[in-house]
Design a protein around this motif. Structure first.
Motif, PDB file in Angstrom:
ATOM      1  N   LEU A 225     -37.028  44.006 -45.243  1.00  0.00           N
ATOM      2  CA  LEU A 225     -36.084  43.016 -45.755  1.00  0.00           C
ATOM      3  C   LEU A 225     -36.432  41.604 -45.295  1.00  0.00           C
ATOM      4  CD1 LEU A 225     -32.709  44.959 -45.317  1.00  0.00           C
ATOM      5  CD2 LEU A 225     -33.812  44.338 -47.477  1.00  0.00           C
ATOM      6  N   LEU A 226     -37.048  41.514 -44.133  1.00  0.00           N
ATOM      7  CA  LEU A 226     -37.375  40.209 -43.555  1.00  0.00           C
ATOM      8  C   LEU A 226     -38.774  39.714 -43.919  1.00  0.00           C
ATOM      9  CD1 LEU A 226     -35.843  40.864 -40.018  1.00  0.00           C
ATOM     10  CD2 LEU A 226     -34.983  39.211 -41.688  1.00  0.00           C
ATOM     11  N   CYS A 227     -39.454  40.413 -44.840  1.00  0.00           N
ATOM     12  CA  CYS A 227     -40.846  40.053 -45.142  1.00  0.00           C
ATOM     13  C   CYS A 227     -40.969  38.869 -46.104  1.00  0.00           C
ATOM     14  CB  CYS A 227     -41.597  41.262 -45.709  1.00  0.00           C
ATOM     15  SG  CYS A 227     -41.179  41.678 -47.419  1.00  0.00           S
ATOM     16  N   GLY A 228     -39.847  38.339 -46.584  1.00  0.00           N
ATOM     17  CA  GLY A 228     -39.889  37.166 -47.451  1.00  0.00           C
ATOM     18  C   GLY A 228     -39.763  37.449 -48.927  1.00  0.00           C
ATOM     19  N   SER A 229     -39.541  38.697 -49.296  1.00  0.00           N
ATOM     20  CA  SER A 229     -39.414  39.057 -50.708  1.00  0.00           C
ATOM     21  C   SER A 229     -38.059  38.633 -51.271  1.00  0.00           C
ATOM     22  CB  SER A 229     -39.561  40.569 -50.885  1.00  0.00           C
ATOM     23  OG  SER A 229     -40.776  41.030 -50.345  1.00  0.00           O
ATOM     24  N   GLU A 230     -38.014  38.438 -52.577  1.00  0.00           N
ATOM     25  CA  GLU A 230     -36.736  38.218 -53.258  1.00  0.00           C
ATOM     26  C   GLU A 230     -35.980  39.537 -53.275  1.00  0.00           C
ATOM     27  OE1 GLU A 230     -35.053  36.060 -57.321  1.00  0.00           O
ATOM     28  OE2 GLU A 230     -37.165  36.686 -57.204  1.00  0.00           O
ATOM     29  N   ILE A 231     -34.657  39.485 -53.077  1.00  0.00           N
ATOM     30  CA  ILE A 231     -33.853  40.701 -52.937  1.00  0.00           C
ATOM     31  C   ILE A 231     -32.787  40.764 -54.028  1.00  0.00           C
ATOM     32  CG2 ILE A 231     -32.337  42.025 -51.413  1.00  0.00           C
ATOM     33  CD1 ILE A 231     -33.694  40.607 -49.044  1.00  0.00           C
ATOM     34  N   LEU A 232     -32.702  41.922 -54.672  1.00  0.00           N
ATOM     35  CA  LEU A 232     -31.706  42.169 -55.702  1.00  0.00           C
ATOM     36  C   LEU A 232     -30.952  43.439 -55.322  1.00  0.00           C
ATOM     37  CD1 LEU A 232     -30.739  41.023 -58.428  1.00  0.00           C
ATOM     38  CD2 LEU A 232     -32.423  42.508 -59.552  1.00  0.00           C
ATOM     39  N   VAL A 233     -29.670  43.316 -54.989  1.00  0.00           N
ATOM     40  CA  VAL A 233     -28.876  44.450 -54.513  1.00  0.00           C
ATOM     41  C   VAL A 233     -28.235  45.164 -55.691  1.00  0.00           C
ATOM     42  CG1 VAL A 233     -26.935  45.175 -53.082  1.00  0.00           C
ATOM     43  CG2 VAL A 233     -28.424  43.317 -52.307  1.00  0.00           C
ATOM     44  N   GLY A 243     -24.486  47.349 -49.766  1.00  0.00           N
ATOM     45  CA  GLY A 243     -25.740  46.860 -49.213  1.00  0.00           C
ATOM     46  C   GLY A 243     -25.753  45.377 -48.910  1.00  0.00           C
ATOM     47  N   ILE A 244     -24.857  44.601 -49.531  1.00  0.00           N
ATOM     48  CA  ILE A 244     -24.885  43.150 -49.336  1.00  0.00           C
ATOM     49  C   ILE A 244     -24.495  42.791 -47.897  1.00  0.00           C
ATOM     50  CG2 ILE A 244     -22.509  42.596 -49.980  1.00  0.00           C
ATOM     51  CD1 ILE A 244     -25.676  40.714 -51.116  1.00  0.00           C
ATOM     52  N   GLY A 245     -23.668  43.631 -47.273  1.00  0.00           N
ATOM     53  CA  GLY A 245     -23.274  43.372 -45.881  1.00  0.00           C
ATOM     54  C   GLY A 245     -24.463  43.410 -44.947  1.00  0.00           C
ATOM     55  N   SER A 249     -25.962  40.336 -42.707  1.00  0.00           N
ATOM     56  CA  SER A 249     -26.062  40.480 -41.247  1.00  0.00           C
ATOM     57  C   SER A 249     -27.436  40.070 -40.729  1.00  0.00           C
ATOM     58  CB  SER A 249     -25.774  41.930 -40.837  1.00  0.00           C
ATOM     59  OG  SER A 249     -26.817  42.795 -41.262  1.00  0.00           O
ATOM     60  N   LEU A 250     -28.448  40.104 -41.608  1.00  0.00           N
ATOM     61  CA  LEU A 250     -29.800  39.680 -41.233  1.00  0.00           C
ATOM     62  C   LEU A 250     -30.035  38.203 -41.534  1.00  0.00           C
ATOM     63  CD1 LEU A 250     -31.817  42.765 -42.586  1.00  0.00           C
ATOM     64  CD2 LEU A 250     -31.414  42.165 -40.182  1.00  0.00           C
ATOM     65  N   GLY A 251     -28.998  37.522 -42.011  1.00  0.00           N
ATOM     66  CA  GLY A 251     -29.119  36.107 -42.322  1.00  0.00           C
ATOM     67  C   GLY A 251     -29.906  35.836 -43.591  1.00  0.00           C
ATOM     68  N   LEU A 252     -29.939  36.803 -44.492  1.00  0.00           N
ATOM     69  CA  LEU A 252     -30.697  36.674 -45.735  1.00  0.00           C
ATOM     70  C   LEU A 252     -29.770  36.431 -46.913  1.00  0.00           C
ATOM     71  CD1 LEU A 252     -33.134  39.688 -45.177  1.00  0.00           C
ATOM     72  CD2 LEU A 252     -33.663  37.265 -44.856  1.00  0.00           C
ATOM     73  N   GLN A 253     -30.350  36.020 -48.018  1.00  0.00           N
ATOM     74  CA  GLN A 253     -29.600  35.832 -49.257  1.00  0.00           C
ATOM     75  C   GLN A 253     -30.110  36.813 -50.300  1.00  0.00           C
ATOM     76  OE1 GLN A 253     -30.028  31.679 -50.293  1.00  0.00           O
ATOM     77  NE2 GLN A 253     -28.295  31.077 -49.015  1.00  0.00           N
ATOM     78  N   ALA A 254     -29.213  37.248 -51.160  1.00  0.00           N
ATOM     79  CA  ALA A 254     -29.583  38.184 -52.222  1.00  0.00           C
ATOM     80  C   ALA A 254     -28.620  38.026 -53.381  1.00  0.00           C
ATOM     81  CB  ALA A 254     -29.552  39.620 -51.705  1.00  0.00           C
ATOM     82  N   GLN A 255     -29.057  38.490 -54.539  1.00  0.00           N
ATOM     83  CA  GLN A 255     -28.201  38.540 -55.715  1.00  0.00           C
ATOM     84  C   GLN A 255     -27.833  39.996 -55.983  1.00  0.00           C
ATOM     85  OE1 GLN A 255     -29.108  35.463 -58.901  1.00  0.00           O
ATOM     86  NE2 GLN A 255     -31.178  35.873 -58.142  1.00  0.00           N
ATOM     87  N   CYS A 256     -26.695  40.181 -56.643  1.00  0.00           N
ATOM     88  CA  CYS A 256     -26.225  41.532 -56.960  1.00  0.00           C
ATOM     89  C   CYS A 256     -26.366  41.796 -58.454  1.00  0.00           C
ATOM     90  CB  CYS A 256     -24.769  41.718 -56.540  1.00  0.00           C
ATOM     91  SG  CYS A 256     -24.523  41.771 -54.755  1.00  0.00           S
TER      92      CYS A 256
END
Length: 370
Positions: A225-233, A243-245, A249-256
């Protein structure tokens, strides 16, 4: 028989993110699947204590056999004893009892003979299980058809997909060998790499960084999750996204993206709706045993998604088994040639070699003229 600290978890895939080598895995996993067994083997556990039937005989599973072949003993206990185990506390497995926190817990050793008996039973049950699976698939296909008939509402992504090849990686059986088989293709075409949950870890383990991670985030490591990839939950159709929680908690941003079906289905549809030229799936779940091992009694959404994507989809699962190129001995001449090349180069540039060959050439000319 075995002694070590307990690693306790009802979900095997979640436990594998935290368990340390030489621990004893205490799980609640009916019909241990191939990927679960492979994870336990890779984690180098000393033994497995299972509070559920390791193999029920309802359908064929090879996970227990993998563990036995790896020399990992599997001890089955009654379900009520699972609550007795504490993570990190010492477990001693003796001939008839497991000693833990002052308790003497009886167990049954799962053997190869037991696996063979249950495998025969599973073969007899296969027809009825297939009938139930087909009925369930068709029932839910009627309910979920609107999900694939209408375009999936995909949020704006920074990952450019249009007109490109896309490889969707799921951490399914044979995924490592299949990724190796696709090495040249990935190097030549530079496709968009989408990791579905643990598929992101699979890509990282193989030396690739996923461009996009899709999933409910229940079986992916923090490192991925911390490798720099774009995240889609992947969220439930009503918008809930457990999963968004974890992402926050890792200080990352994602879209759902709220939708029914599996995260694999969503990843394939994202690539399709974003107009990928070609979609290559790897490690995905494609048949009844795959889905029964995931606890799903049908594959309605997956069947419908594959029907929708059609010829754009290339399933590379098992591609590593397709062809093993034999060594052509007539081509082996290149090996000594490759070894001779640096010696010849050294002879041309090194003064000592040049002097030696000059003396030898003078001697040859002397012998000829005399």
């Amino acid at each position: 028989m075995a002694r070590g600290n307990a690693g306790v978890g009802r979900s095997t895939k979640k436990l594998l993110r935290a368990i340390a080598p030489r621990q004893i895995a205490v799980i609640h996993h009916q019909d241990i699947d191939e990927m679960g067994a492979a994870g336990l083997i890779e984690a180098k556990v000393k033994a497995v204590v299972n509070a559920a039937p390791t193999m029920s005989g309802k359908y064929p599973v090879n996970g227990p056999l993998f563990l036995l072949n790896a020399g990992i003993p599997v001890c089955e206990i009654a379900e009520e004893y699972f609550a007795f185990f504490a993570d990190g506390r010492e477990v001693v497995i003796e001939e008839n009892f497991i000693l833990h926190q002052g308790f003497r817990i009886p167990y049954t050793l799962f053997t190869r003979e037991r696996w063979e008996q249950l495998n025969v039973l599973a073969g007899r049950n296969l027809g009825s299980r297939l009938s139930e699976f087909i009925d369930n698939t068709l029932h839910y296909a009627r309910k979920e058809k609107d999900f694939v008939i209408h375009p999936l509402a995909v949020p704006l992504l920074r990952t450019a997909i249009q007109g490109r090849h896309v490889v969707v990686v799921v951490r399914g059986s044979g995924y490592k060998a299949d990724l190796r088989a696709l090495k040249d293709y990935i190097e030549d075409y530079r496709p968009v790499l989408i990791g579905v949950d643990g598929g992101a870890d699979a890509l990282l383990e193989s030396g690739y960084t996923p461009d996009l991670i899709v999933g409910d985030m229940d079986s992916i490591s923090d490192a991925a999750l911390l490798c720099g990839s774009e995240i889609l939950v992947h969220a439930y159709p009503d918008g809930r996204a457990p999963g968004i929680g974890r992402i926050e908690s890792l200080g990352l941003q994602a879209q759902c993206i709220p939708a029914p079906g599996t995260s694999e289905d969503i990843a394939l549809l994202v690539a399709f709706e974003k107009n990928a030229e070609l979609i290559v799936s790897l490690g995905t779940h494609t048949h009844m045993i795959d889905f029964l091992e995931k606890g799903r009694k049908g594959m309605a959404s997956t069947m419908l998604v594959r029907m929708k994507i059609g010829s754009k989809l290339v399933d590379a699962k098992g591609v590593s088994k397709l062809y093993h190129r034999p060594v052509k001995w007539r081509s082996m001449w290149i090996v000594p040639l490759a070894g001779f090349f640096p010696l010849a180069t050294l002879a041309l540039i090194h003064p000592g070699f040049r002097h030696f060959f000059s003396v030898m050439w003078t001697y040859v000319k002397f012998r000829i003229w005399s």
